[in-house]
Each structure stands twice: as C-alpha cells, then as structure tokens.
Motif scaffolding. Structure first.
Motif, PDB file in Angstrom:
ATOM      1  N   ASN A  96     -14.913  -7.800  -1.923  1.00 29.25           N
ATOM      2  CA  ASN A  96     -13.947  -6.708  -1.796  1.00 29.25           C
ATOM      3  C   ASN A  96     -12.557  -7.218  -1.444  1.00 29.25           C
ATOM      4  N   ALA A  97     -12.484  -8.364  -0.750  1.00 29.45           N
ATOM      5  CA  ALA A  97     -11.175  -8.959  -0.482  1.00 29.45           C
ATOM      6  C   ALA A  97     -10.514  -9.377  -1.796  1.00 29.45           C
ATOM      7  N   GLY A 136       0.534  -1.696   3.166  1.00 39.51           N
ATOM      8  CA  GLY A 136       0.957  -0.837   4.267  1.00 39.51           C
ATOM      9  C   GLY A 136       0.634   0.629   4.011  1.00 39.51           C
ATOM     10  N   ILE A 137       0.811   1.077   2.754  1.00 39.72           N
ATOM     11  CA  ILE A 137       0.492   2.467   2.403  1.00 39.72           C
ATOM     12  C   ILE A 137      -1.010   2.721   2.569  1.00 39.72           C
ATOM     13  N   ALA A 138      -1.832   1.783   2.051  1.00 41.98           N
ATOM     14  CA  ALA A 138      -3.286   1.923   2.183  1.00 41.98           C
ATOM     15  C   ALA A 138      -3.695   1.924   3.657  1.00 41.98           C
ATOM     16  N   PHE A 139      -3.082   1.034   4.429  1.00 45.15           N
ATOM     17  CA  PHE A 139      -3.361   0.942   5.866  1.00 45.15           C
ATOM     18  C   PHE A 139      -3.010   2.259   6.561  1.00 45.15           C
ATOM     19  N   PHE A 140      -1.827   2.794   6.256  1.00 48.23           N
ATOM     20  CA  PHE A 140      -1.347   4.015   6.890  1.00 48.23           C
ATOM     21  C   PHE A 140      -2.257   5.202   6.572  1.00 48.23           C
ATOM     22  N   LEU A 141      -2.652   5.343   5.295  1.00 42.65           N
ATOM     23  CA  LEU A 141      -3.483   6.467   4.888  1.00 42.65           C
ATOM     24  C   LEU A 141      -4.878   6.385   5.505  1.00 42.65           C
ATOM     25  N   LEU A 142      -5.446   5.168   5.548  1.00 46.99           N
ATOM     26  CA  LEU A 142      -6.767   5.013   6.157  1.00 46.99           C
ATOM     27  C   LEU A 142      -6.712   5.218   7.669  1.00 46.99           C
ATOM     28  N   ILE A 321     -12.837  -3.704  10.177  1.00 48.89           N
ATOM     29  CA  ILE A 321     -13.303  -4.223   8.888  1.00 48.89           C
ATOM     30  C   ILE A 321     -12.342  -3.873   7.771  1.00 48.89           C
ATOM     31  N   TRP A 322     -11.987  -2.563   7.659  1.00 44.01           N
ATOM     32  CA  TRP A 322     -11.101  -2.216   6.545  1.00 44.01           C
ATOM     33  C   TRP A 322      -9.704  -2.784   6.736  1.00 44.01           C
ATOM     34  N   MET A 323      -9.281  -2.955   7.975  1.00 42.07           N
ATOM     35  CA  MET A 323      -7.991  -3.599   8.220  1.00 42.07           C
ATOM     36  C   MET A 323      -8.015  -5.047   7.728  1.00 42.07           C
ATOM     37  N   SER A 324      -9.101  -5.748   7.992  1.00 41.16           N
ATOM     38  CA  SER A 324      -9.236  -7.146   7.576  1.00 41.16           C
ATOM     39  C   SER A 324      -9.197  -7.272   6.061  1.00 41.16           C
ATOM     40  N   ILE A 325      -9.853  -6.349   5.363  1.00 34.31           N
ATOM     41  CA  ILE A 325      -9.879  -6.390   3.890  1.00 34.31           C
ATOM     42  C   ILE A 325      -8.476  -6.182   3.334  1.00 34.31           C
ATOM     43  N   ILE A 327      -5.593  -6.803   4.860  1.00 33.72           N
ATOM     44  CA  ILE A 327      -4.765  -7.978   5.180  1.00 33.72           C
ATOM     45  C   ILE A 327      -5.078  -9.131   4.229  1.00 33.72           C
ATOM     46  N   LEU A 328      -6.378  -9.391   3.981  1.00 35.64           N
ATOM     47  CA  LEU A 328      -6.762 -10.451   3.053  1.00 35.64           C
ATOM     48  C   LEU A 328      -6.253 -10.149   1.646  1.00 35.64           C
ATOM     49  N   GLY A 329      -6.336  -8.877   1.233  1.00 28.94           N
ATOM     50  CA  GLY A 329      -5.850  -8.482  -0.085  1.00 28.94           C
ATOM     51  C   GLY A 329      -4.366  -8.731  -0.246  1.00 28.94           C
TER      52      GLY A 329
END
Length: 406
Positions: A96-97, A136-142, A321-325, A327-329
């Motif tokens: 997923n990364a 950042g957008i994905a992070f903010f929405l999640l 977990i989703w934050m790590s994915i 950041i890696l992405g």
C-alpha cells in the motif's frame, strides 16, 4: 430501480478505487505499446476481479468481519498464525505504500499538467511540493474523518472522466475487427510486465480486505446476498468497460511515448480538443486524492484485524498506520523517479502481491466455521482455483524472467 440505486455502495467504491491514476496510466501504456492486443488480458483481469471480490463480499456479509480478522481467528497454530499475519501485515503495508506513491504521483501528474513542477530540499530528500500537498489533503481528510462527505464529489469527477473515455473510444472510430482480435490471447512474453500491471490495477489486493469490511457495515445476513452480487457485478463490469475504453483511446491516438498528463490527454482530444489536458488533469487529481484516502485506510483496517485492535478510526494506533502510509507515499513519490514509472511499478507490485492474498481468501471462504452453508461450492472452487493458478503463474514467470536478466 430505486432499490438497486440504494444498494449501490461497496462495489462502486471498489470500482472507483481501481479506476484511479494507475488504471489510466497502465491502460494508456498498454494501448500505446501493444495496441489492442492486451484487451484479452484486461478482460480476464475483470473476470478475476469479480470472482475474488464476490468471495470477499460474501465473507463480509455472512461473517460480519474483515478478512484479516477471520484469518487471525481461524488459524489455530500460534507459530503459523504469527507467520501468516506477519506476511499479510508487511505485504499490505509495503504494497500500500507503493500503491499510495502511485496514487499521489497520479494526482501530481494532474497538477503538473496545469502548473509547473515545484520541489524543495528537506535534508537529504528532495520533496515535490505537489506530492506534499496531495499527501496533506489526504491526511487532513482522514484526520477529520470528513472524507465521506467529499467522496461523492471525487467519485463524480472520476466517473465524469470515465464517461469521457467511453465517448472518446466511440469518436475515435477504431477498427472493430482489430478490437475483436485483441480479445484473442497471444504471446505473454513480450508484454509480461504489462499483463501483470493490468491485473494489478484491476484486482487490487487491498480491495479484498476493504470490500469485506464495507459490506459488513452496509448489510447483514444472507438475505442480502443477491443484492450484493448484483451491485458488485454491475460496478466491476462498468469499471472494466472503462478500462478497455482507455486502452482503445490510447491505441487509436498514435501516441509514441507517455511521460506526462499532457501525453495521456492526447487520447481525449477527439472529444475535448485543446481542453483535453485540463480535463484529464482534474480527473487525475480527483482519482489520485480518492485513492490516496482509500489505500492508507485499507492498510489500517488490515493491521487492526491482524493485531486484534479495537477502537476503529478514532484510536491512535489506527491513525498511526494510515499516517505512516501517507508519509511513505509522499517520500516515494518525491524520489525523482518519473511519475508514470512509479505508477507502473505500483501496479506490478500489486500483481505480484495478489496471489498471496487470494490464496488466504480462498482458504477462508471454504471454512464451514466461518461461512457455514454459504462457503464455496464446487463450481466456485474450480473457478477460484483457475484464477489463483493464473495469478501465481504470472507472478512466478515474472520473477523467473527478472532472475534471468540479472
């Protein structure tokens, strides 16, 4: 009709997930490099997707649990359970990364089609500003949990792009006889990685985990099995038709090379003219952001099921977990590799990961302790075995060819 529309949901989300920037890019590359000759591989991919996603949906509906949770509960031997869950854990998280990097890179392609590329140095890493913005957008929405409110807008934009490809496929007036020939399987050696990429962009491994969870939240009990299957077949058939239309558009457009969204947009010019690049940029951005939300969320659900965590999206461990994915992405998409190459690599990685996940799914849906009378029938097992054997064969052949070239 109203009942059918009300039942639309999980299948549409799965379909929208695989009609992302990866599908647009890989299908365009297949059309440019091989013409219509890869349509057979795409058709088989859609069929395989329907078979495996039906198993996943049935598992979620009858058991009310996710795939990783069922695997953890069904394996009795502690050592084997640990090894199995560790394999799934690392395969999905790393896979997923890579997929997240492809999603972000797809959205970046859209941004760079309208604006120029912007990057800055952060220590030893040269970060792409657009990668950081999309992440950042994905992070903010999640983080806010508001992604569901915007989901309809994103899916609407992706569907609009899909309709555009379908209309364009008609307007290009392709040679129908050549299209029909494309559904006849040919040699796989020359386009092996493209075939695996087509499988990987259609049968997305994390969707097998996500679909079971989505179905278990929307429905409960075997009385909804018919509705689940109809919604799934309709959604994935629509997605497969769109993918084939993208291949046809690219094959008929006489593009010689694809490195940017402007190159991809050539396939839309018969319908949109000079506005094709802008339209594709919007579509890639929407598809990229939607998938950039789904991939890390699915990884978090997988890890939660593997480790038996409670608390859902609100728990700190789930968020970690989703934050790590994400950041890696962002990091992977900023390494200076061409976005098209990152997207293609992500789809190949998905194609190689698929057999592992499919085998575990196949085992679970044959457990009477999980599905009772709704476990796989003999016919479903035969079809499932053929699908898994094909994916294993492609993966093994790919690894063997890589070893030979070392």
């Amino acid at each position: 009709m109203r009942n059918f529309l009300n039942n639309l949901g999980p299948g549409i989300l799965v379909s929208a997930a695989f009609i992302g920037p990866g599908t647009v890019t890989v299908c365009s590359l297949a059309g440019v490099n091989f013409g219509y000759s890869m349509l057979w591989a795409l058709l088989i991919s859609v069929f395989a997707c329907i078979v495996l996603q039906e198993m996943s949906a049935r598992l979620g509906l009858i058991s009310g649990k996710g795939l990783s949770e069922c695997i953890r509960e069904e394996i009795e031997n502690p050592a084997f359970r640990f090894l199995t869950l560790a394999l799934i854990f690392f395969a999905i998280v790393l896979g997923n990364a890579a997929y997240e990097a492809g999603n972000i890179s797809g959205a970046v392609l859209g941004m760079e089609a309208v604006f120029s590329s912007v990057s800055f140095q952060l220590g030893a890493i040269n970060l792409n500003l657009w990668s950081l913005l999309i992440g950042g957008i994905a992070f903010f929405l999640l983080f806010l949990g508001s992604y569901k409110k915007l989901e309809k807008i994103f899916i609407g934009l992706v569907l609009l792009m899909s309709i555009a490809f379908l209309l364009t496929a008609v307007l290009t007036r392709p040679d129908l006889s050549e299209i029909f020939k494309g559904f006849i399987p040919g040699s796989i050696d020359a386009g092996l990685l493209t075939i695996i990429a087509l499988v990987g962009t259609t049968v997305v491994p994390y969707n097998l985990f996500l679909h079971a969870s989505l179905v278990s939240e929307k429905w409960s009990g075997p009385k909804y099995l018919g509705a689940v299957r109809k919604e799934l077949a309709f959604s994935l058939f629509l997605g497969g038709t769109v993918s084939m239309a993208i291949v046809i558009c690219a094959a008929a457009s006489n593009i010689e090379n694809i490195e940017s969204a402007a190159d991809l947009a050539v396939g839309l010019k018969p319908l949109f003219g000079s506005s094709a690049t802008l339209f594709l940029a919007i579509g890639l951005l929407a598809a990229g952001i939607t998938s950039s939300i789904t991939a890390p969320l699915a990884a978090a659900y997988v890890v939660q099921g593997c480790l038996g965590w409670k608390g859902g999206m609100s728990s700190k461990r789930f968020k970690a977990i989703w934050m790590s994915i994400i950041i890696l992405g962002v990091i992977f998409s900023s390494l200076g590799i061409k976005p098209v190459e990152i997207i293609q690599f992500a789809q190949i990685a998905n194609g190689l990961l698929l057999p592992i996940i499919a085998i575990f799914l196949f085992w679970i849906v044959n457990q009477a302790s999980v599905l009772g009378e709704h476990r796989n029938t003999l016919v479903q097992n035969i079809i499932g075995f053929i699908v898994i054997a094909l994916s294993v064969f492609l993966g093994a052949k790919s690894i063997f060819s890589v070893i030979q070239n070392l």
